[in-house]
Design a protein around this motif. Structure first.
Motif, PDB file in Angstrom:
ATOM      1  N   GLY A  31       0.855  -1.154   0.011  1.00 21.53           N
ATOM      2  CA  GLY A  31      -0.091   0.119  -0.015  1.00 21.53           C
ATOM      3  C   GLY A  31       0.884   1.165   0.047  1.00 21.53           C
ATOM      4  O   GLY A  31       0.581   2.154  -0.741  1.00 21.53           O
ATOM      5  N   ALA A  32       1.882   1.269   0.771  1.00 21.05           N
ATOM      6  CA  ALA A  32       2.935   2.307   0.968  1.00 21.05           C
ATOM      7  C   ALA A  32       3.533   2.711  -0.529  1.00 21.05           C
ATOM      8  O   ALA A  32       3.908   3.537  -0.998  1.00 21.05           O
ATOM      9  N   LEU A  33       3.896   1.698  -1.021  1.00 19.21           N
ATOM     10  CA  LEU A  33       4.842   1.652  -2.389  1.00 19.21           C
ATOM     11  C   LEU A  33       3.761   2.140  -3.351  1.00 19.21           C
ATOM     12  O   LEU A  33       4.371   2.762  -4.238  1.00 19.21           O
ATOM     13  N   SER A  34       2.464   1.603  -3.433  1.00 22.86           N
ATOM     14  CA  SER A  34       1.441   2.336  -4.567  1.00 22.86           C
ATOM     15  C   SER A  34       1.355   3.718  -4.405  1.00 22.86           C
ATOM     16  O   SER A  34       0.944   4.415  -5.212  1.00 22.86           O
ATOM     17  N   ASP A  35       1.523   4.456  -2.981  1.00 24.72           N
ATOM     18  CA  ASP A  35       1.429   5.774  -3.006  1.00 24.72           C
ATOM     19  C   ASP A  35       2.691   6.570  -3.741  1.00 24.72           C
ATOM     20  O   ASP A  35       2.432   7.529  -4.270  1.00 24.72           O
ATOM     21  N   LYS A  36       3.820   5.908  -3.833  1.00 24.88           N
ATOM     22  CA  LYS A  36       4.981   6.257  -4.570  1.00 24.88           C
ATOM     23  C   LYS A  36       5.039   5.902  -5.990  1.00 24.88           C
ATOM     24  O   LYS A  36       5.349   6.699  -6.781  1.00 24.88           O
ATOM     25  N   TYR A  37       4.674   4.651  -6.402  1.00 27.26           N
ATOM     26  CA  TYR A  37       4.859   4.159  -7.651  1.00 27.26           C
ATOM     27  C   TYR A  37       3.414   4.019  -8.522  1.00 27.26           C
ATOM     28  O   TYR A  37       3.582   3.607  -9.587  1.00 27.26           O
ATOM     29  N   GLY A  38       2.311   4.465  -7.715  1.00 32.31           N
ATOM     30  CA  GLY A  38       1.234   4.154  -8.530  1.00 32.31           C
ATOM     31  C   GLY A  38       0.577   3.024  -8.240  1.00 32.31           C
ATOM     32  O   GLY A  38       1.001   1.827  -7.628  1.00 32.31           O
ATOM     33  N   ARG A  39      -0.786   2.706  -8.245  1.00 27.96           N
ATOM     34  CA  ARG A  39      -1.592   1.517  -8.054  1.00 27.96           C
ATOM     35  C   ARG A  39      -1.307   0.496  -9.071  1.00 27.96           C
ATOM     36  O   ARG A  39      -1.548  -0.758  -8.849  1.00 27.96           O
ATOM     37  N   ALA A  44      -8.414 -13.793 -13.363  1.00 27.21           N
ATOM     38  CA  ALA A  44      -7.354 -12.793 -13.346  1.00 27.21           C
ATOM     39  C   ALA A  44      -7.269 -12.311 -14.654  1.00 27.21           C
ATOM     40  O   ALA A  44      -6.772 -11.243 -14.972  1.00 27.21           O
ATOM     41  N   CYS A  45      -7.342 -13.103 -15.910  1.00 30.50           N
ATOM     42  CA  CYS A  45      -7.531 -12.323 -17.084  1.00 30.50           C
ATOM     43  C   CYS A  45      -8.512 -11.499 -17.381  1.00 30.50           C
ATOM     44  O   CYS A  45      -8.152 -10.277 -18.256  1.00 30.50           O
ATOM     45  N   VAL A  46      -9.854 -11.719 -16.800  1.00 33.08           N
ATOM     46  CA  VAL A  46     -10.941 -10.553 -17.029  1.00 33.08           C
ATOM     47  C   VAL A  46     -10.399  -9.338 -16.376  1.00 33.08           C
ATOM     48  O   VAL A  46     -10.460  -8.301 -16.814  1.00 33.08           O
ATOM     49  N   SER A  47      -9.830  -9.296 -15.055  1.00 29.69           N
ATOM     50  CA  SER A  47      -9.385  -8.326 -14.219  1.00 29.69           C
ATOM     51  C   SER A  47      -8.279  -7.678 -14.922  1.00 29.69           C
ATOM     52  O   SER A  47      -8.094  -6.237 -15.028  1.00 29.69           O
ATOM     53  N   LEU A  48      -7.216  -8.306 -15.561  1.00 31.22           N
ATOM     54  CA  LEU A  48      -6.071  -7.656 -16.454  1.00 31.22           C
ATOM     55  C   LEU A  48      -6.749  -6.920 -17.464  1.00 31.22           C
ATOM     56  O   LEU A  48      -6.118  -5.886 -17.679  1.00 31.22           O
ATOM     57  N   ALA A  49      -7.487  -7.444 -18.156  1.00 34.08           N
ATOM     58  CA  ALA A  49      -8.310  -6.477 -19.114  1.00 34.08           C
ATOM     59  C   ALA A  49      -8.750  -5.091 -18.577  1.00 34.08           C
ATOM     60  O   ALA A  49      -8.951  -4.092 -19.102  1.00 34.08           O
ATOM     61  N   ALA A  50      -9.750  -5.246 -17.398  1.00 29.44           N
ATOM     62  CA  ALA A  50     -10.139  -4.127 -16.724  1.00 29.44           C
ATOM     63  C   ALA A  50      -9.213  -3.149 -16.408  1.00 29.44           C
ATOM     64  O   ALA A  50      -9.671  -1.937 -16.504  1.00 29.44           O
ATOM     65  N   ILE A  51      -8.176  -3.525 -15.957  1.00 27.67           N
ATOM     66  CA  ILE A  51      -7.211  -2.496 -15.387  1.00 27.67           C
ATOM     67  C   ILE A  51      -6.679  -1.761 -16.629  1.00 27.67           C
ATOM     68  O   ILE A  51      -6.310  -0.666 -16.268  1.00 27.67           O
ATOM     69  N   SER A  52      -6.776  -2.300 -17.695  1.00 29.41           N
ATOM     70  CA  SER A  52      -6.123  -1.487 -18.702  1.00 29.41           C
ATOM     71  C   SER A  52      -7.151  -0.126 -19.128  1.00 29.41           C
ATOM     72  O   SER A  52      -6.707   0.690 -19.950  1.00 29.41           O
ATOM     73  N   PHE A  53      -8.301  -0.346 -18.591  1.00 33.03           N
ATOM     74  CA  PHE A  53      -8.989   0.893 -18.743  1.00 33.03           C
ATOM     75  C   PHE A  53      -9.250   1.816 -17.449  1.00 33.03           C
ATOM     76  O   PHE A  53      -9.869   2.789 -17.452  1.00 33.03           O
ATOM     77  N   LEU A  54      -8.442   1.469 -16.381  1.00 24.48           N
ATOM     78  CA  LEU A  54      -8.421   2.236 -15.208  1.00 24.48           C
ATOM     79  C   LEU A  54      -7.570   3.261 -15.234  1.00 24.48           C
ATOM     80  O   LEU A  54      -6.428   3.617 -15.766  1.00 24.48           O
ATOM     81  N   PRO A  55      -8.048   4.528 -14.288  1.00 22.85           N
ATOM     82  CA  PRO A  55      -7.116   5.685 -14.599  1.00 22.85           C
ATOM     83  C   PRO A  55      -6.063   5.322 -13.381  1.00 22.85           C
ATOM     84  O   PRO A  55      -6.339   4.602 -12.313  1.00 22.85           O
ATOM     85  N   GLU A  56      -5.066   6.013 -13.529  1.00 23.98           N
ATOM     86  CA  GLU A  56      -3.846   5.980 -12.434  1.00 23.98           C
ATOM     87  C   GLU A  56      -4.354   6.988 -11.265  1.00 23.98           C
ATOM     88  O   GLU A  56      -4.290   8.183 -11.458  1.00 23.98           O
ATOM     89  N   THR A  57      -4.814   6.579  -9.949  1.00 20.27           N
ATOM     90  CA  THR A  57      -5.485   7.588  -9.079  1.00 20.27           C
ATOM     91  C   THR A  57      -4.365   7.776  -7.988  1.00 20.27           C
ATOM     92  O   THR A  57      -4.948   8.639  -6.860  1.00 20.27           O
ATOM     93  N   ALA A  58      -3.248   7.294  -7.880  1.00 22.48           N
ATOM     94  CA  ALA A  58      -2.470   7.522  -6.759  1.00 22.48           C
ATOM     95  C   ALA A  58      -2.255   9.000  -6.409  1.00 22.48           C
ATOM     96  O   ALA A  58      -2.060   9.306  -5.195  1.00 22.48           O
ATOM     97  N   ALA A  59      -2.260  10.095  -7.285  1.00 21.09           N
ATOM     98  CA  ALA A  59      -2.000  11.310  -7.104  1.00 21.09           C
ATOM     99  C   ALA A  59      -3.292  12.223  -7.241  1.00 21.09           C
ATOM    100  O   ALA A  59      -3.341  13.226  -7.170  1.00 21.09           O
ATOM    101  N   SER A  60      -4.462  11.426  -7.255  1.00 19.84           N
ATOM    102  CA  SER A  60      -5.530  11.988  -7.372  1.00 19.84           C
ATOM    103  C   SER A  60      -6.103  12.749  -5.923  1.00 19.84           C
ATOM    104  O   SER A  60      -5.856  11.971  -4.926  1.00 19.84           O
ATOM    105  N   GLN A  61      -7.040  13.832  -5.981  1.00 19.08           N
ATOM    106  CA  GLN A  61      -7.817  14.233  -4.824  1.00 19.08           C
ATOM    107  C   GLN A  61      -9.079  13.573  -4.617  1.00 19.08           C
ATOM    108  O   GLN A  61      -9.839  13.036  -5.606  1.00 19.08           O
ATOM    109  N   LEU A  62      -9.647  13.247  -3.490  1.00 21.98           N
ATOM    110  CA  LEU A  62     -10.974  12.857  -3.233  1.00 21.98           C
ATOM    111  C   LEU A  62     -12.123  13.918  -3.659  1.00 21.98           C
ATOM    112  O   LEU A  62     -11.684  14.912  -3.311  1.00 21.98           O
ATOM    113  N   THR A  63     -13.138  13.611  -4.514  1.00 27.83           N
ATOM    114  CA  THR A  63     -14.101  14.480  -4.794  1.00 27.83           C
ATOM    115  C   THR A  63     -15.407  14.447  -4.158  1.00 27.83           C
ATOM    116  O   THR A  63     -15.576  13.422  -3.723  1.00 27.83           O
TER     117      THR A  63
END
Length: 436
Positions: free
Chosen positions: A303-311, A417-436
């Motif tokens: 979790g800490a590494l994802s704050d630095k390198y992304g989710r 895992a294959c389905v999730s891997l495909a879904a991840i390709s459409f996800l935004p990188e949110t590590a630097a985002s603000q809650l809205t």
């Protein structure tokens, strides 16, 4: 929708002063959520004894299948809990919703601990067991989204990955408690004692602890972000805004690997080892406990590494690990039928779970706005858990019977895992985002 450098801007009424540097709100939410998941998972660890007490079949395999069916049926109530408790949390408050979910779980768990078996109540016994399990499923379905909202709204930007990883940690710790207590009981009590009364002990302990945790939640503070959102006139009407179906489906697809891996590799694998190999029951349970300890150690680190390198990189690594190692892990368990082989197989798959569980809660919280965070995050996860996760143990065991192959559960996890891997390709990188 894909945006690898997303830095969404928070509404003006959300300020940095709202975030509390203390971990106290995180701990309150996490400790209580640990108990929620202990109460929910302990049913699986006691499934063999429950099947003997509540179901009368000539074939013990049929009794186990019915017991696992009830485990899966409890997931039917999870989307209902996600909708009802999630909407309650988005409309009334995170704290009242957390109290509601804890109260329901405590009552249902205590009821199972005291419930007479088939010998006393006849067919009414499994019916009452089903009602209690549906109540537990309803509570767990609502708990996840509200707890996720509660912890995320107390977490400052740049620390959400590590702080919210504690939510995943609570699921692991709850399962660890269930496995650990079950392993101790199985080691210290005879099979006859376990069948007569020992299986009830974990449920009664969970009910007693639930009363204590209810008090802790009662004295928790509501999140400042939610309070500001409720009092901001410009955003009051937005509370009724519908959730994007596309975003809900995307979040559900993302959650698929998470839920299927957990319920196959943590919930079902000990059952598989006990029923399809000559591995001792206590060895299979201890392997599960050791694996959960390892996952618990890794989750906050990732979790800490994802704050630095992304989710996203960690999610991709998890999916690829499941696709690569699921089948060899099942082969290792069957080939060696030893405690060491089972631990090695489970630890390998446990790393894949930790890679997802560390940054997973943060991503779900960052995908949905304040007015629909509890409902959106809770419902997307609950839908996936209901359709593909809750019945995973039953599907896994049934698929082995149908195909005659010990690798059938591994194939199921690999497909997820294959389905999730495909879904991840459409996800935004949110590590630097603000809650809205």
């Amino acid at each position: 929708m894909k945006d690898n450098h997303s830095t969404s801007r928070a509404p003006a009424y959300i300020t940095t002063e709202m975030y509390r540097p203390s971990y106290q709100p995180i701990l309150i939410g996490a400790l209580s959520n640990t108990l929620e998941w202990y109460d929910f998972i302990v049913y699986a660890t006691m499934s063999e004894y429950i099947s003997d007490n509540f179901f009368i079949f000539d074939n013990k395999r049929d009794a186990l299948h019915v017991t696992l069916t009830l485990f899966g049926m409890s997931f039917i109530a999870r989307p209902l809990g996600g909708i009802a408790i999630g909407r309650f949390g988005d409309a009334i408050g995170r704290k009242p919703a957390l109290l509601l979910s804890m109260g329901i779980m405590t009552i249902a768990t205590t009821a199972i601990g005291f419930l007479p078996g088939h010998a006393s109540l006849g067919v009414a016994a499994p019916v009452c067991l089903l009602i209690a399990r549906l109540a537990q499923g309803f509570s767990a379905g609502g708990e996840w989204g509200v707890a996720l909202s509660f912890i995320s709204e107390w977490s400052p930007p740049g620390q959400r990955g590590v702080r919210m990883s504690f939510l995943s940690l609570t699921v692991t710790l709850g399962s660890l408690m269930a496995s650990g207590i079950s392993a101790i009981l199985m080691t210290q009590l005879s099979p006859t004692q376990m069948l007569d009364w020992g299986w009830r002990v974990p449920f009664l302990l969970g009910g007693a602890a639930g009363s204590v945790m209810f008090g802790l939640r009662y004295f928790a503070d509501e999140t400042p972000i939610f309070q500001a959102h409720m009092t901001n006139s410009r955003h009051r009407k937005a509370r009724t805004r519908n959730i994007s179906v596309g975003k809900l489906l995307l979040a559900s697809g993302f959650s698929l690997n998470w839920t299927v891996s957990y319920y196959i590799f943590i919930v079902y694998l000990p059952i598989f080892a006990r029923t399809h190999t000559n591995i001792r029951s206590d060895h299979a349970t201890w392997s599960n406990a050791i694996t959960l300890i390892s996952i618990a150690f890794l989750i906050p680190l990732i979790g800490a590494l994802s704050d630095k390198y992304g989710r996203l990189p960690f999610f991709r690594m998890s999916c690829l690990a499941v696709i690569t190692f699921a089948a060899p892990a099942f082969w290792l368990i069957v080939a060696f039928e030893s405690l060491a082989g089972t631990i090695l197989a489970q630890l390998t798959l446990g790393v894949a779970i930790a890679l997802y569980s560390g940054p997973g809660p943060a991503l779900l919280a960052e995908l949905f706005p304040t007015e629909s965070r509890s409902l959106g995050a809770g419902l997307s996860y609950a839908l996936t858990a209901t359709i593909f996760g809750g019945f995973a143990p039953l599907i896994a065991d049934w698929s082995i019977t149908l195909t005659g192959s010990i690798y059938a559960p591994a194939v199921y996890a690999m497909m997820a895992a294959c389905v999730s891997l495909a879904a991840i390709s459409f996800l935004p990188e949110t590590a630097a985002s603000q809650l809205t």
